[in-house]
Design an enzyme around this catalytic site. Structure first.
Site, PDB file in Angstrom:
ATOM      1  N   ASP A  68       0.809  -1.215   0.000  1.00 16.62           N
ATOM      2  CA  ASP A  68       0.000   0.000   0.000  1.00 16.62           C
ATOM      3  C   ASP A  68       0.845   1.269   0.000  1.00 16.62           C
ATOM      4  O   ASP A  68       2.059   1.225   0.195  1.00 16.62           O
ATOM      5  CB  ASP A  68      -0.960  -0.005   1.205  1.00 16.62           C
ATOM      6  CG  ASP A  68      -0.267  -0.391   2.523  1.00 16.62           C
ATOM      7  OD1 ASP A  68       0.978  -0.408   2.567  1.00 16.62           O
ATOM      8  OD2 ASP A  68      -0.980  -0.670   3.495  1.00 16.62           O
ATOM      9  N   ASN A 137      -7.418  -2.466  14.264  1.00 15.69           N
ATOM     10  CA  ASN A 137      -8.798  -2.866  13.973  1.00 15.69           C
ATOM     11  C   ASN A 137      -8.846  -4.112  13.088  1.00 15.69           C
ATOM     12  O   ASN A 137      -9.887  -4.450  12.542  1.00 15.69           O
ATOM     13  CB  ASN A 137      -9.546  -1.703  13.302  1.00 15.69           C
ATOM     14  CG  ASN A 137      -8.860  -1.254  12.014  1.00 15.69           C
ATOM     15  OD1 ASN A 137      -7.925  -1.896  11.547  1.00 15.69           O
ATOM     16  ND2 ASN A 137      -9.326  -0.158  11.445  1.00 15.69           N
ATOM     17  N   HIS A 139      -7.054  -4.524  10.294  1.00 10.72           N
ATOM     18  CA  HIS A 139      -6.814  -4.306   8.859  1.00 10.72           C
ATOM     19  C   HIS A 139      -5.510  -4.969   8.409  1.00 10.72           C
ATOM     20  O   HIS A 139      -4.573  -5.146   9.182  1.00 10.72           O
ATOM     21  CB  HIS A 139      -6.903  -2.829   8.464  1.00 10.72           C
ATOM     22  CG  HIS A 139      -5.777  -1.952   8.835  1.00 10.72           C
ATOM     23  ND1 HIS A 139      -5.941  -0.636   9.200  1.00 10.72           N
ATOM     24  CD2 HIS A 139      -4.431  -2.168   8.873  1.00 10.72           C
ATOM     25  CE1 HIS A 139      -4.767  -0.093   9.437  1.00 10.72           C
ATOM     26  NE2 HIS A 139      -3.835  -1.002   9.256  1.00 10.72           N
ATOM     27  N   GLU A 144      -9.535  -1.774   5.418  1.00 15.80           N
ATOM     28  CA  GLU A 144     -10.206  -1.465   6.673  1.00 15.80           C
ATOM     29  C   GLU A 144     -11.446  -2.341   6.859  1.00 15.80           C
ATOM     30  O   GLU A 144     -11.958  -2.910   5.885  1.00 15.80           O
ATOM     31  CB  GLU A 144     -10.626   0.013   6.665  1.00 15.80           C
ATOM     32  CG  GLU A 144      -9.458   0.995   6.540  1.00 15.80           C
ATOM     33  CD  GLU A 144      -8.726   1.211   7.860  1.00 15.80           C
ATOM     34  OE1 GLU A 144      -8.596   0.252   8.654  1.00 15.80           O
ATOM     35  OE2 GLU A 144      -8.261   2.339   8.097  1.00 15.80           O
TER      36      GLU A 144
HETATM   37  C1  GLP Z   1      -0.456   0.583   8.681  1.00 21.22           C
HETATM   38  C2  GLP Z   1      -0.136  -0.268   7.450  1.00 21.22           C
HETATM   39  C3  GLP Z   1      -0.337  -1.735   7.717  1.00 21.22           C
HETATM   40  C4  GLP Z   1       0.273  -2.104   9.049  1.00 21.22           C
HETATM   41  C5  GLP Z   1      -0.421  -1.366  10.144  1.00 21.22           C
HETATM   42  C6  GLP Z   1       0.089  -1.722  11.533  1.00 21.22           C
HETATM   43  O1  GLP Z   1      -1.739   1.054   8.715  1.00 21.22           O
HETATM   44  N1  GLP Z   1      -0.876   0.096   6.284  1.00 21.22           N
HETATM   45  O2  GLP Z   1       0.229  -2.473   6.650  1.00 21.22           O
HETATM   46  O3  GLP Z   1       0.174  -3.487   9.244  1.00 21.22           O
HETATM   47  O4  GLP Z   1      -0.226   0.017   9.935  1.00 21.22           O
HETATM   48  O5  GLP Z   1       1.175  -0.944  11.853  1.00 21.22           O
HETATM   49  P1  GLP Z   1       2.217  -1.253  12.972  1.00 21.22           P
HETATM   50  O6  GLP Z   1       3.014  -2.401  12.507  1.00 21.22           O
HETATM   51  O7  GLP Z   1       3.022   0.003  13.083  1.00 21.22           O
HETATM   52  O8  GLP Z   1       1.436  -1.547  14.193  1.00 21.22           O
END
Ligand code: GLP
Length: 253
Positions: A68, A137, A139, A144
């Site tokens: 993404d 959440n 995702h 989402e």
């Molecule tokens: C972002 C990314 C996800 C990631 C998520 C969790 O929103 N788009 O790919 O898994 O955050 O982030 P973190 O690993 O910092 O908790």
């Protein structure tokens, strides 16, 4: 099949995750990696960089597709995922940057960019291992909670909880982009293997709900229960705390 590998600490879980990628690169030096951003994979990337420096692995023939990118951030913006990947991995290993791919967050026509990125992913001929973090959440990528599972790359509106969670990386909450381009759940499910990394207490509830609760688009990561191949979960003790309490037998120590 879901294999949950216990790591005592975040570093241990990152080493476990790096082992999955190392095994792949040793058996298939021209592997296609599906890569993720966020704080969860950083330790694994560090470990992979160290192994590459020691000559244990090489990314010379690797191709990558990232999940993404934020809409509105240029590749050189320090919070863009293109920048994140360069600084946390690509600049430090022997990968050919021409073989790395991310959606373009500045594309004038996001719908056309999504179709272009679908073509890029399809042209890889299959992702060998897809790395995933998990949002608070549930995702995956930026998919989402929704009423359906997305198939291909799409323009997504970020939820308030995701914007809140990601605000820590920006100066002000208002600076956090409200939209992203994300590979779809269907594309993620097409990989040969999934490597899910979860670290810290904040992920404990959602990790248990995703891996053991109902399969519903309201918890996007829950679809991984239906994954055709192996889902390897590398998590630390904190992220595993609820699973260790409710399903200790499911954890490989
Ligand atoms: C972002 C990314 C996800 C990631 C998520 C969790 O929103 N788009 O790919 O898994 O955050 O982030 P973190 O690993 O910092 O908790």
């Amino acid at each position: 099949m879901i294999k949950i590998i216990y790591g005592k600490c975040a570093h241990c879980a990152s080493v476990n995750a790096a082992n999955v990628i190392t095994d792949l690169l040793k058996s298939k030096p021209d592997a296609v990696l599906g890569l993720a951003t966020g704080s969860s994979p950083i330790g694994m990337y560090k470990e992979l960089i160290a192994r590459c420096e020691k000559g244990e692995i090489s990314f010379k023939n690797v191709k990558s597709v990232n999940l993404d990118e934020y809409v509105g951030l240029a590749a050189d913006h320090d919070q863009s995922y293109a920048y994140f990947m360069s600084h946390n991995l690509f600049n430090h290993v022997d990968i050919d940057k021409a073989n790395t791919n991310l959606p373009n967050g500045l594309a004038a026509d996001p719908a056309a960019e999504c179709r272009r990125y679908d073509g890029v992913v399809a042209s890889m001929g299959g992702v060998d291992v897809q790395v995933l973090g998990i949002g608070n959440n549930g995702h995956i990528g930026f998919n989402e909670p929704a009423t359906y599972f997305s198939k291909g790359t799409g323009l997504v509106d970020l939820t308030d909880s995701t914007i809140d969670a990601n605000a820590r990386f920006f100066e002000k909450r208002e600076d956090v982009p409200t939209q992203a381009l994300s590979m779809g759940v269907g594309q993620i499910m097409n990989a040969d293997k999934i490597l899910l990394i979860a670290l810290g207490k904040g992920k404990a509830e959602i990790l248990e709900k995703s891996l053991f609760g109902d399969v519903t688009p309201e918890v996007p990561a829950s679809i991984l229960q239906f994954f055709k191949g192996e889902v390897v979960v590398c998590a630390d003790e904190e992220a595993l705390s609820v699973i260790l309490e409710k399903h200790p037998e499911a954890v490989t120590k």
